[in-house]
Write an enzyme that holds these catalytic residues in place. Structure first.
Site, mmCIF file in Angstrom:
data_model
loop_
_atom_site.group_PDB
_atom_site.id
_atom_site.type_symbol
_atom_site.label_atom_id
_atom_site.label_comp_id
_atom_site.label_asym_id
_atom_site.label_seq_id
_atom_site.Cartn_x
_atom_site.Cartn_y
_atom_site.Cartn_z
ATOM 1 N N HIS A 90 0.894 -1.167 0.000
ATOM 2 C CA HIS A 90 0.000 0.000 0.000
ATOM 3 C C HIS A 90 0.926 1.210 0.000
ATOM 4 O O HIS A 90 1.724 1.381 0.930
ATOM 5 C CB HIS A 90 -0.864 -0.031 1.267
ATOM 6 C CG HIS A 90 -1.974 0.974 1.300
ATOM 7 N ND1 HIS A 90 -3.205 0.668 1.840
ATOM 8 C CD2 HIS A 90 -2.062 2.255 0.903
ATOM 9 C CE1 HIS A 90 -4.001 1.728 1.767
ATOM 10 N NE2 HIS A 90 -3.309 2.713 1.201
ATOM 11 N N ALA A 91 0.863 2.012 -1.047
ATOM 12 C CA ALA A 91 1.758 3.161 -1.187
ATOM 13 C C ALA A 91 1.816 3.948 0.113
ATOM 14 O O ALA A 91 0.773 4.234 0.716
ATOM 15 C CB ALA A 91 1.271 4.059 -2.317
ATOM 16 N N HIS A 92 3.021 4.265 0.567
ATOM 17 C CA HIS A 92 3.161 5.044 1.788
ATOM 18 C C HIS A 92 4.480 5.798 1.810
ATOM 19 O O HIS A 92 5.443 5.400 1.182
ATOM 20 C CB HIS A 92 3.012 4.176 3.040
ATOM 21 C CG HIS A 92 3.965 3.026 3.135
ATOM 22 N ND1 HIS A 92 3.844 1.897 2.364
ATOM 23 C CD2 HIS A 92 5.045 2.831 3.926
ATOM 24 C CE1 HIS A 92 4.811 1.046 2.678
ATOM 25 N NE2 HIS A 92 5.564 1.588 3.619
ATOM 26 N N MET A 93 4.437 6.891 2.549
ATOM 27 C CA MET A 93 5.584 7.773 2.689
ATOM 28 C C MET A 93 5.972 7.815 4.163
ATOM 29 O O MET A 93 5.111 7.910 5.030
ATOM 30 C CB MET A 93 5.175 9.176 2.214
ATOM 31 C CG MET A 93 6.144 10.277 2.485
ATOM 32 S SD MET A 93 5.394 11.932 2.222
ATOM 33 C CE MET A 93 4.793 11.799 0.555
#
Length: 132
Positions: A90-93
């Site tokens: 899940h795209a995350h920063m």
């Protein structure tokens, strides 16, 4: 459904920092340093650069006040940004208060904070954000 989607939906507890209709930010429970915060889009997308353009354009705008709060609270030269994306699909920063590049070395041992310490960090960040 990713673990981050479960966190966003409230199925897994988190130390929430900020939320709007498109993004959710919370403390990393395996932080490299105090204040280590994750920012995720509510839309579940595996790879960061597969995030739709309109969301990608808003990502940093959402993260900016969090990063500014981290800079004010934690002694650091700046807040580093890392997008690794290997552990959770899940795209995350990652927003990490840093003084050197080594502060962003994910191979380093993670901090083990108590629930009280996490809550203290959460409250400090949220209080700082509410000032602006």
């Amino acid at each position: 459904m990713s673990v981050f989607t479960k966190i966003i939906k409230g199925e897994i507890p988190s130390y929430q920092i900020a939320e709007n209709d498109r993004f959710y930010a919370f403390l990393d429970i395996f932080p490299l340093v105090k204040g280590h915060t994750l920012v995720v889009p509510k839309l579940e997308v595996d790879r960061f650069f597969d995030v739709p353009e309109d969301l990608l354009a808003e990502y940093l705008v959402f993260a900016r006040p969090i990063a500014k709060a981290l800079e004010h609270i934690f002694p650091c030269n700046r807040v580093g940004i890392s997008v690794v994306g290997l552990e959770v699909p899940h795209a995350h920063m990652h927003l990490i208060p840093i003084n050197s590049a080594d502060d962003m070395n994910f191979a380093r041992p993670k901090l083990k904070l108590s629930e009280a310490e996490f809550k203290e960090v959460q409250e400090k960040i949220r209080a700082e954000m509410s000032k602006h």
